[in-house]
Write an enzyme that holds these catalytic residues in place. Structure first.
Site, PDB file in Angstrom:
ATOM      1  N   GLY A   1       0.538  -1.221   0.340  1.00 56.76           N
ATOM      2  CA  GLY A   1      -0.099   0.029   0.332  1.00 56.76           C
ATOM      3  C   GLY A   1       0.946   1.341  -0.127  1.00 56.76           C
ATOM      4  O   GLY A   1       2.100   1.152   0.260  1.00 56.76           O
TER       5      GLY A   1
ATOM      6  N   PRO B   1      -6.364   6.398  16.172  1.00 66.70           N
ATOM      7  CA  PRO B   1      -5.361   7.144  15.949  1.00 66.70           C
ATOM      8  C   PRO B   1      -4.283   7.577  16.399  1.00 66.70           C
ATOM      9  O   PRO B   1      -3.340   7.664  16.340  1.00 66.70           O
ATOM     10  CB  PRO B   1      -5.668   8.813  17.442  1.00 66.70           C
TER      11      PRO B   1
ATOM     12  N   GLU C   1      11.203  -9.812  -0.640  1.00 66.81           N
ATOM     13  CA  GLU C   1      10.232  -8.916  -0.924  1.00 66.81           C
ATOM     14  C   GLU C   1       9.101  -8.633  -0.456  1.00 66.81           C
ATOM     15  O   GLU C   1       8.159  -8.279  -0.032  1.00 66.81           O
ATOM     16  CB  GLU C   1      10.424  -8.064  -1.868  1.00 66.81           C
TER      17      GLU C   1
END
Length: 205
Positions: free
Chosen positions: A31, A68, A98
């Site tokens: 991402g 948060p 990877e």
């Protein structure tokens, strides 16, 4: 992005080893950040291609994670997507060090809240089996009904009655007979089917 596939009759997810802090060296989901001039969907497609080399897959938005404390660098809101891909048709363009497939039931410790994201994606996938044809996204171009049943069983983690499963799938009217057969060992030849609308998920009413 949570990229699911079926490997050795087990549900697996594609993970990427992080090379930056925080969580350097840990496995996590591929991402990245959204550019100011692109939509969330465009960002998801771009990040998937950049981080894994995967393109042209069915992506569906999963959930927005906004705790948060989810990122020690500061407030970061993550919009997650998930995809379902046949393993034998997927080309991952990266080194094995990877990127790697990991069984969902045997995941290593993941960065951030990625373990929670994978768990929610699996729950969504299981739930959608009851009212959509989403599991068909795992299938190759041609397949037997036994192979399709094995995919359902891999996702759900339980055995299904063969007769009831076939009756339910054939009632969906989403498969067509190729006219070809497949034989494994001494077993009787099995019919090969294909999707009527590849890449499309139908909602069952």
């Amino acid at each position: 992005m949570v990229i699911f596939t079926i490997r050795s009759e087990r549900l697996a997810v594609l993970l990427r080893r992080r090379d930056k802090t925080p969580y350097a060296g840990c496995w996590g989901l591929p991402g990245g950040r959204v550019h100011a001039d692109e939509t969330l969907e465009q960002a998801a497609v771009r990040q998937l291609a950049e981080k894994t080399g995967i393109t042209g897959v069915y992506l569906e938005q999963l959930y927005t994670f906004g705790d948060p404390a989810r990122d020690p660098r500061g407030r970061v809101i993550a919009v997650s997507y998930y995809a379902l891909v046949p393993y034998n048709r997927l080309k991952v363009q990266a080194q094995p060090s990877e990127l790697a497939w990991h069984r969902v039931d045997a995941l290593p410790p993941l960065a951030f809240d990625h373990g929670k994201i994978v768990a929610m994606a699996q729950e969504r996938l299981c739930a959608k089996l009851d009212y959509s044809t989403i599991a068909l996204q795992f299938m190759p171009e041609k397949f037997t009904l036994s192979e399709l049943q094995a995919v359902y069983e891999s996702i759900l983690g339980e055995a299904l009655d063969k007769r009831n499963f076939r009756k339910r799938v054939q009632a969906l009217d989403c498969l067509e007979d190729t006219g070809e057969q497949f034989r494994a060992g001494k077993h009787r030849p099995a019919k090969l089917f294909r999707l009527k609308t590849p890449g499309r998920v139908e909602i069952i009413k």
